[in-house]
Design a protein around this motif. Structure first.
Motif, PDB file in Angstrom:
ATOM      1  N   CYS A  56       0.312  -1.488   0.292  1.00 31.23           N
ATOM      2  CA  CYS A  56      -0.261  -0.142  -0.130  1.00 31.23           C
ATOM      3  C   CYS A  56       1.408   0.940   0.148  1.00 31.23           C
ATOM      4  O   CYS A  56       1.985   0.955   0.795  1.00 31.23           O
ATOM      5  N   GLY A  57       0.126   2.182  -0.512  1.00 29.93           N
ATOM      6  CA  GLY A  57       0.888   3.392  -0.598  1.00 29.93           C
ATOM      7  C   GLY A  57       1.102   4.424  -0.324  1.00 29.93           C
ATOM      8  O   GLY A  57      -0.346   4.308   1.399  1.00 29.93           O
ATOM      9  N   CYS A  58       1.301   5.318   0.707  1.00 29.71           N
ATOM     10  CA  CYS A  58       0.855   6.444   1.649  1.00 29.71           C
ATOM     11  C   CYS A  58      -0.622   7.996   1.206  1.00 29.71           C
ATOM     12  O   CYS A  58      -0.242   8.570   1.970  1.00 29.71           O
ATOM     13  N   ASP A  59      -1.066   7.723  -0.206  1.00 26.19           N
ATOM     14  CA  ASP A  59      -2.370   8.068  -0.602  1.00 26.19           C
ATOM     15  C   ASP A  59      -3.717   7.630   0.618  1.00 26.19           C
ATOM     16  O   ASP A  59      -3.972   6.688  -0.044  1.00 26.19           O
ATOM     17  N   ILE A  60      -3.257   8.379   1.855  1.00 25.58           N
ATOM     18  CA  ILE A  60      -4.668   7.963   2.165  1.00 25.58           C
ATOM     19  C   ILE A  60      -6.114   9.325   2.277  1.00 25.58           C
ATOM     20  O   ILE A  60      -7.310   9.080   2.583  1.00 25.58           O
ATOM     21  N   GLY A  61      -6.724  10.011   1.047  1.00 22.55           N
ATOM     22  CA  GLY A  61      -7.416  10.373   0.287  1.00 22.55           C
ATOM     23  C   GLY A  61      -8.103  12.053   1.064  1.00 22.55           C
ATOM     24  O   GLY A  61      -8.675  12.548   0.760  1.00 22.55           O
ATOM     25  N   ASP A  62      -6.624  12.370   1.835  1.00 22.65           N
ATOM     26  CA  ASP A  62      -6.806  13.096   2.890  1.00 22.65           C
ATOM     27  C   ASP A  62      -6.485  14.889   1.694  1.00 22.65           C
ATOM     28  O   ASP A  62      -5.994  15.825   2.287  1.00 22.65           O
ATOM     29  N   LYS A  85      -3.015  15.608   0.817  1.00 19.75           N
ATOM     30  CA  LYS A  85      -1.554  15.203   1.064  1.00 19.75           C
ATOM     31  C   LYS A  85      -1.036  13.989  -0.096  1.00 19.75           C
ATOM     32  O   LYS A  85      -1.805  13.113  -0.063  1.00 19.75           O
ATOM     33  N   SER A  86       0.134  15.264  -1.189  1.00 21.02           N
ATOM     34  CA  SER A  86       0.237  14.270  -1.784  1.00 21.02           C
ATOM     35  C   SER A  86       1.529  13.511  -1.112  1.00 21.02           C
ATOM     36  O   SER A  86       2.647  14.829  -0.667  1.00 21.02           O
ATOM     37  N   PHE A  87       2.494  12.783  -0.960  1.00 25.21           N
ATOM     38  CA  PHE A  87       3.685  12.446  -1.131  1.00 25.21           C
ATOM     39  C   PHE A  87       4.411  11.596  -2.483  1.00 25.21           C
ATOM     40  O   PHE A  87       4.881  10.561  -2.232  1.00 25.21           O
ATOM     41  N   VAL A  88       4.334  12.322  -3.265  1.00 26.26           N
ATOM     42  CA  VAL A  88       5.156  12.531  -4.622  1.00 26.26           C
ATOM     43  C   VAL A  88       6.206  12.639  -4.745  1.00 26.26           C
ATOM     44  O   VAL A  88       6.450  14.408  -4.186  1.00 26.26           O
ATOM     45  N   THR A 115      12.069  15.416   3.549  1.00 25.00           N
ATOM     46  CA  THR A 115      12.864  15.249   5.326  1.00 25.00           C
ATOM     47  C   THR A 115      11.911  13.234   5.784  1.00 25.00           C
ATOM     48  O   THR A 115      11.301  13.057   5.726  1.00 25.00           O
ATOM     49  N   ILE A 116      13.059  13.107   6.435  1.00 27.28           N
ATOM     50  CA  ILE A 116      12.659  11.874   6.961  1.00 27.28           C
ATOM     51  C   ILE A 116      11.190  12.208   8.317  1.00 27.28           C
ATOM     52  O   ILE A 116      10.654  11.065   8.034  1.00 27.28           O
ATOM     53  N   GLU A 117      11.503  12.901   9.027  1.00 30.16           N
ATOM     54  CA  GLU A 117      10.138  13.460   9.034  1.00 30.16           C
ATOM     55  C   GLU A 117       8.921  12.985   8.420  1.00 30.16           C
ATOM     56  O   GLU A 117       7.876  12.956   8.582  1.00 30.16           O
ATOM     57  N   GLN A 118       9.170  14.172   7.073  1.00 33.43           N
ATOM     58  CA  GLN A 118       7.818  13.947   6.241  1.00 33.43           C
ATOM     59  C   GLN A 118       7.881  11.785   5.405  1.00 33.43           C
ATOM     60  O   GLN A 118       6.158  11.834   5.834  1.00 33.43           O
ATOM     61  N   GLY A 119       8.465  11.448   5.493  1.00 31.98           N
ATOM     62  CA  GLY A 119       8.600  10.616   4.975  1.00 31.98           C
ATOM     63  C   GLY A 119       8.378   9.502   6.218  1.00 31.98           C
ATOM     64  O   GLY A 119       7.824   8.533   5.894  1.00 31.98           O
ATOM     65  N   GLN A 120       8.655   9.814   7.636  1.00 33.31           N
ATOM     66  CA  GLN A 120       7.709   9.070   8.339  1.00 33.31           C
ATOM     67  C   GLN A 120       5.735   9.418   8.407  1.00 33.31           C
ATOM     68  O   GLN A 120       5.285   8.173   9.127  1.00 33.31           O
ATOM     69  N   GLU A 121       5.653   9.826   8.319  1.00 31.70           N
ATOM     70  CA  GLU A 121       4.204  10.413   8.144  1.00 31.70           C
ATOM     71  C   GLU A 121       3.976   9.599   6.677  1.00 31.70           C
ATOM     72  O   GLU A 121       2.589   8.640   6.829  1.00 31.70           O
ATOM     73  N   ALA A 122       4.395   8.929   5.626  1.00 29.82           N
ATOM     74  CA  ALA A 122       4.489   8.873   4.013  1.00 29.82           C
ATOM     75  C   ALA A 122       4.053   7.552   4.688  1.00 29.82           C
ATOM     76  O   ALA A 122       3.280   6.612   4.263  1.00 29.82           O
ATOM     77  N   ALA A 123       5.211   6.720   5.841  1.00 33.06           N
ATOM     78  CA  ALA A 123       5.203   5.420   5.937  1.00 33.06           C
ATOM     79  C   ALA A 123       3.885   4.793   7.032  1.00 33.06           C
ATOM     80  O   ALA A 123       3.192   4.064   6.888  1.00 33.06           O
ATOM     81  N   TYR A 124       3.307   5.855   8.070  1.00 36.98           N
ATOM     82  CA  TYR A 124       1.730   5.972   8.712  1.00 36.98           C
ATOM     83  C   TYR A 124       1.379   5.681   7.894  1.00 36.98           C
ATOM     84  O   TYR A 124      -0.092   4.915   7.730  1.00 36.98           O
ATOM     85  N   ASN A 125       0.945   6.709   6.932  1.00 37.45           N
ATOM     86  CA  ASN A 125       0.015   5.715   6.009  1.00 37.45           C
ATOM     87  C   ASN A 125      -0.308   5.295   5.518  1.00 37.45           C
ATOM     88  O   ASN A 125      -1.377   4.461   4.872  1.00 37.45           O
ATOM     89  N   ILE A 171       5.720   7.519  -5.630  1.00 30.49           N
ATOM     90  CA  ILE A 171       5.332   8.195  -4.438  1.00 30.49           C
ATOM     91  C   ILE A 171       6.581   7.852  -3.091  1.00 30.49           C
ATOM     92  O   ILE A 171       7.174   7.287  -4.117  1.00 30.49           O
ATOM     93  N   ALA A 172       6.024   8.229  -2.668  1.00 26.86           N
ATOM     94  CA  ALA A 172       7.601   8.257  -0.906  1.00 26.86           C
ATOM     95  C   ALA A 172       7.775   6.592  -0.143  1.00 26.86           C
ATOM     96  O   ALA A 172       8.940   6.969  -0.395  1.00 26.86           O
TER      97      ALA A 172
END
Length: 159
Positions: free
Chosen positions: A43-49, A51-54, A62-72, A146-147
């Motif tokens: 599964c990728g990181c687009d949760i339909g909100d 917000k794009s992680f492309v 950044t690492i922190e933004q990547g962590q948000e992508a992994a969370y998604n 995607i990230a």
């Protein structure tokens, strides 16, 4: 062993599962491969909100933004599991995470990025059920740029 209600934990933490993500090809989002074992397709990181992680870690993110992508990614995995199982409380334990991080050639912090998804599983399911074996791999590209993309193997409880 994990005993609390998963949905109560999600509510207490203010976590809302997204709708299951649309499939990106011809495959099953979740597949039983033994009586109590499931494989969840990546599964990728687009949760339909909106917000794009492309983009790539080490360049656009950044690492922190990547962590948000992994969370998604984990939110999307849980949404697919919820759709398949009908009850996330049937999860006994997560066995393995395989994560791909779209990163520049010199970015070497893929495990730190994937921690964003791993921490979500830990926070929801606890250390015994929510800390699986894990691989975090850097790659030069992912679908649609995607990230991050993650897949899981897990064990479910007997009915």
């Amino acid at each position: 062993m994990f005993m609390m209600d998963v949905y109560q934990i999600l509510k207490e933490k203010g976590i809302i599962l997204p709708s299951p993500p649309p499939k990106g090809g011809i495959y099953s989002p979740v597949m039983n491969f033994s009586t109590n074992l499931l494989y969840c397709s990546g599964c990728g990181c687009d949760i339909g909100d909106g917000k794009s992680f492309v983009g790539k870690l080490g360049r656009e993110f950044t690492i922190e933004q990547g962590q948000e992508a992994a969370y998604n990614c984990v939110l999307n995995l849980l949404a697919n599991l919820d759709a398949k199982l009908g009850d996330l409380n049937r999860i006994k334990k997560f066995v393995k995470i395989l994560a791909f991080v779209n990163s520049t050639e010199d970015f070497e912090q893929q495990p730190m990025v994937v921690n964003g998804g791993s921490k979500l599983l830990l926070d929801i399911f606890g250390s015994e059920a929510g800390l699986p074996a894990r691989t975090a791999v850097g790659c030069n590209t992912l679908p649609d740029g995607i990230a991050c993309e993650m897949e899981v193997l897990l064990e479910i409880k007997d009915l």
